[in-house]
Design a protein around this motif. Structure first.
Motif, PDB file in Angstrom:
ATOM      1  N   VAL A 212       0.846  -1.187   0.000  1.00 42.62           N
ATOM      2  CA  VAL A 212       0.000   0.000   0.000  1.00 42.62           C
ATOM      3  C   VAL A 212       0.886   1.243   0.000  1.00 42.62           C
ATOM      4  N   ASN A 213       0.516   2.197  -0.847  1.00 44.00           N
ATOM      5  CA  ASN A 213       1.234   3.466  -0.925  1.00 44.00           C
ATOM      6  C   ASN A 213       0.177   4.575  -0.951  1.00 44.00           C
ATOM      7  N   GLY A 214      -0.134   5.133   0.232  1.00 41.99           N
ATOM      8  CA  GLY A 214      -1.211   6.120   0.303  1.00 41.99           C
ATOM      9  C   GLY A 214      -2.541   5.463  -0.001  1.00 41.99           C
ATOM     10  N   ASP A 215      -3.275   6.007  -0.975  1.00 38.55           N
ATOM     11  CA  ASP A 215      -4.572   5.401  -1.324  1.00 38.55           C
ATOM     12  C   ASP A 215      -4.438   4.447  -2.510  1.00 38.55           C
ATOM     13  N   GLN A 216      -3.194   4.117  -2.852  1.00 40.75           N
ATOM     14  CA  GLN A 216      -2.936   3.217  -3.973  1.00 40.75           C
ATOM     15  C   GLN A 216      -2.342   1.884  -3.489  1.00 40.75           C
TER      16      GLN A 216
ATOM     17  N   GLN B 222      -0.333  -0.054 -10.511  1.00 43.44           N
ATOM     18  CA  GLN B 222      -0.910   0.500  -9.287  1.00 43.44           C
ATOM     19  C   GLN B 222      -2.373   0.836  -9.526  1.00 43.44           C
TER      20      GLN B 222
ATOM     21  N   THR C 226      -6.281   2.069  -7.307  1.00 44.31           N
ATOM     22  CA  THR C 226      -6.919   2.593  -6.098  1.00 44.31           C
ATOM     23  C   THR C 226      -7.201   1.471  -5.108  1.00 44.31           C
ATOM     24  N   LYS C 227      -6.787   1.693  -3.865  1.00 47.59           N
ATOM     25  CA  LYS C 227      -6.876   0.665  -2.820  1.00 47.59           C
ATOM     26  C   LYS C 227      -8.306   0.196  -2.572  1.00 47.59           C
ATOM     27  N   GLU C 228      -9.259   1.129  -2.611  1.00 45.46           N
ATOM     28  CA  GLU C 228     -10.643   0.772  -2.255  1.00 45.46           C
ATOM     29  C   GLU C 228     -11.298  -0.178  -3.259  1.00 45.46           C
ATOM     30  N   LYS C 229     -10.684  -0.335  -4.440  1.00 46.12           N
ATOM     31  CA  LYS C 229     -11.242  -1.249  -5.441  1.00 46.12           C
ATOM     32  C   LYS C 229     -10.656  -2.654  -5.326  1.00 46.12           C
TER      33      LYS C 229
END
Length: 175
Positions: A33-37, A98, A100-103
């Motif tokens: 994880v890197n921020g929101d990515q 990379q 988006t983390k939420e996906k």
């Protein structure tokens, strides 16, 4: 080496900013994880002459991602194999991407339940829901395409259902 999965079709990018479109259930390995990515490695197979589609396995048309031309030039090629069934050359490749983390989700069980639920809900209207292992991965494409118009499924649901069924197809055991 845990794996994280795309929950739906989602746009990702490679390290040069070129687009990669992940399909539901697409897997990223060696992720962080890197921020929101989330950054990670996308792995799959490309058929020579049709490199825009990344497939889960050699000779099996289970779509993992769609890659644009620029992105294709940055593939890390692991090996090249001749496949007798499709009579063509296939490349095993990795892409650094990379997204988006939420996906993304590491909860494969929940994603599988969603796929199974789509099958139970939408496919049992006219007949008993058919088990995923009734057909091969490649056969499922035609089966779902021939039936989808009889359901109220959205394009996204059809995509998720198809890939779910393919991942559990009779020629995918032990994957």
């Amino acid at each position: 080496g845990s794996t994280i999965f795309a929950t739906e079709m989602v746009k990702a990018t490679n390290d040069k900013g070129n687009e990669v479109r992940l399909m539901p259930y697409a897997e990223l390995m060696q992720w962080k994880v890197n921020g929101d990515q989330v950054q990670g490695t996308l792995h799959g197979w490309q058929q020579s002459g049709a490199e825009s589609v990344l497939y889960l396995d050699l000779g099996k048309r289970i779509t993992v991602a769609l890659v644009d031309e620029e992105t294709r030039n940055h593939a890390q090629v692991l090996q090249i194999k001749q496949d007798d069934v499709t009579d063509s050359e296939w490349k095993e490749v990795n892409f650094a991407v990379q997204v988006t983390k939420e996906k993304m989700s590491s909860d494969l069980t929940a994603l599988e339940q969603y796929g199974n639920q789509l099958n139970q809900t939408h496919c049992s209207g006219c007949h008993a829901a058919i088990g995923a292992d009734h057909y091969t991965a490649n056969q499922w494409i035609g089966v779902v395409n021939s039936m989808k118009d009889r359901t109220s499924m959205t394009k996204d649901e059809v995509r998720a259902l198809t890939i779910y069924l393919q991942r559990h197809a009779k020629d995918m055991s032990g994957k």
